[in-house]
Scaffold this motif. Structure first.
Motif, PDB file in Angstrom:
ATOM      1  N   ARG A  17       0.840  -1.192   0.000  1.00  8.76           N
ATOM      2  CA  ARG A  17       0.000   0.000   0.000  1.00  8.76           C
ATOM      3  C   ARG A  17       0.876   1.243   0.000  1.00  8.76           C
ATOM      4  O   ARG A  17       1.995   1.221   0.484  1.00  8.76           O
ATOM      5  CB  ARG A  17      -0.938   0.006   1.197  1.00  8.76           C
ATOM      6  N   THR A  18       0.354   2.287  -0.612  1.00  9.51           N
ATOM      7  CA  THR A  18       1.044   3.570  -0.613  1.00  9.51           C
ATOM      8  C   THR A  18       0.110   4.598   0.011  1.00  9.51           C
ATOM      9  O   THR A  18      -1.107   4.534  -0.145  1.00  9.51           O
ATOM     10  CB  THR A  18       1.466   3.981  -2.041  1.00  9.51           C
ATOM     11  N   TYR A  19       0.697   5.518   0.735  1.00 10.26           N
ATOM     12  CA  TYR A  19      -0.081   6.503   1.482  1.00 10.26           C
ATOM     13  C   TYR A  19      -0.164   7.790   0.684  1.00 10.26           C
ATOM     14  O   TYR A  19       0.837   8.305   0.194  1.00 10.26           O
ATOM     15  CB  TYR A  19       0.569   6.724   2.854  1.00 10.26           C
ATOM     16  N   ARG A  20      -1.402   8.318   0.548  1.00  4.34           N
ATOM     17  CA  ARG A  20      -1.655   9.490  -0.270  1.00  4.34           C
ATOM     18  C   ARG A  20      -2.035  10.663   0.620  1.00  4.34           C
ATOM     19  O   ARG A  20      -2.114  10.539   1.841  1.00  4.34           O
ATOM     20  CB  ARG A  20      -2.786   9.189  -1.269  1.00  4.34           C
ATOM     21  N   ALA A  21      -2.274  11.769  -0.035  1.00  4.21           N
ATOM     22  CA  ALA A  21      -2.656  12.977   0.701  1.00  4.21           C
ATOM     23  C   ALA A  21      -4.053  12.825   1.308  1.00  4.21           C
ATOM     24  O   ALA A  21      -4.861  12.012   0.848  1.00  4.21           O
ATOM     25  CB  ALA A  21      -2.638  14.174  -0.239  1.00  4.21           C
ATOM     26  N   HIS A  22      -4.316  13.580   2.320  1.00  2.95           N
ATOM     27  CA  HIS A  22      -5.621  13.640   3.005  1.00  2.95           C
ATOM     28  C   HIS A  22      -6.008  12.297   3.614  1.00  2.95           C
ATOM     29  O   HIS A  22      -7.185  11.939   3.665  1.00  2.95           O
ATOM     30  CB  HIS A  22      -6.733  14.123   2.048  1.00  2.95           C
ATOM     31  N   GLY A  23      -5.022  11.509   4.058  1.00  6.40           N
ATOM     32  CA  GLY A  23      -5.301  10.279   4.783  1.00  6.40           C
ATOM     33  C   GLY A  23      -5.789   9.115   3.946  1.00  6.40           C
ATOM     34  O   GLY A  23      -6.350   8.169   4.484  1.00  6.40           O
ATOM     35  N   ARG A  24      -5.612   9.184   2.637  1.00  3.91           N
ATOM     36  CA  ARG A  24      -6.075   8.083   1.786  1.00  3.91           C
ATOM     37  C   ARG A  24      -4.964   7.053   1.584  1.00  3.91           C
ATOM     38  O   ARG A  24      -3.788   7.366   1.734  1.00  3.91           O
ATOM     39  CB  ARG A  24      -6.536   8.632   0.430  1.00  3.91           C
ATOM     40  N   ILE A  25      -5.364   5.848   1.209  1.00  3.62           N
ATOM     41  CA  ILE A  25      -4.424   4.760   0.940  1.00  3.62           C
ATOM     42  C   ILE A  25      -4.791   4.144  -0.407  1.00  3.62           C
ATOM     43  O   ILE A  25      -5.959   3.907  -0.676  1.00  3.62           O
ATOM     44  CB  ILE A  25      -4.495   3.686   2.043  1.00  3.62           C
ATOM     45  N   ASN A  26      -3.791   3.912  -1.235  1.00  3.13           N
ATOM     46  CA  ASN A  26      -4.016   3.255  -2.528  1.00  3.13           C
ATOM     47  C   ASN A  26      -3.225   1.952  -2.594  1.00  3.13           C
ATOM     48  O   ASN A  26      -2.224   1.782  -1.888  1.00  3.13           O
ATOM     49  CB  ASN A  26      -3.589   4.159  -3.691  1.00  3.13           C
ATOM     50  N   ALA A  27      -3.654   1.060  -3.485  1.00  4.62           N
ATOM     51  CA  ALA A  27      -2.937  -0.194  -3.703  1.00  4.62           C
ATOM     52  C   ALA A  27      -1.626   0.078  -4.425  1.00  4.62           C
ATOM     53  O   ALA A  27      -1.516   1.006  -5.227  1.00  4.62           O
ATOM     54  CB  ALA A  27      -3.799  -1.142  -4.527  1.00  4.62           C
TER      55      ALA A  27
END
Length: 147
Positions: A101-111
């Protein structure tokens, strides 16, 4: 990438396949993309294969070079002639994907996936061509009606 790279070396002898993949790593020759060819750029190096689209998948080429080197050492261990080896079968199929997983802006997580593959390869010795012996011509048999 590995699928098209493997299809490019199918049917080649061991030495020509190794030389071809080394040329791909140095970007002297390209790999023609025949199946997965959406958004693939065109290059004049693909004219060698009567195609227009091609790339230089260095990572795939190095992995296949290592497999060929391994197959060559296995053949030497089995007392086969490495100069006469040809790639008769090579198959690339999907393996289970690695999930991160990679961590994105505004507390989101993407695969954050990777796409490994299984490569199956069979090399065989090219058999020497044997000339067919000439058959003796037999006299034709006739029936009484034909005479």
């Amino acid at each position: 990438n590995t699928y098209d790279t493997a299809n490019a070396i199918k049917g080649m002898s061991l030495r020509t396949a190794q030389q071809y993949l080394e040329d791909v790593c140095q970007k002297k020759r390209c790999v023609p993309f025949r199946v997965y060819k959406g958004c693939i750029g065109r290059t004049p190096q693909a004219k060698e294969f009567k195609m227009s689209q091609g790339r230089w998948p260095i990572k795939s080429a190095k992995i296949l070079l290592d497999l060929l080197r391994n197959a060559e050492s296995n053949a030497e261990f089995k007392n086969l002639d490495t100069e006469n080896l040809t790639i008769t079968h090579i198959q690339v199929s999907e393996a289970q994907q690695g999930r991160r997983r990679t961590y994105r802006a505004h507390g989101r997580i993407n695969a954050y996936m990777n796409c490994p593959c299984h490569v199956e390869m069979i090399l065989e010795e090219k058999e020497e061509a044997v000339e067919k012996p000439e058959e003796e011509v037999k006299a034709k048999k006739f029936t009484k009606k034909q005479l």
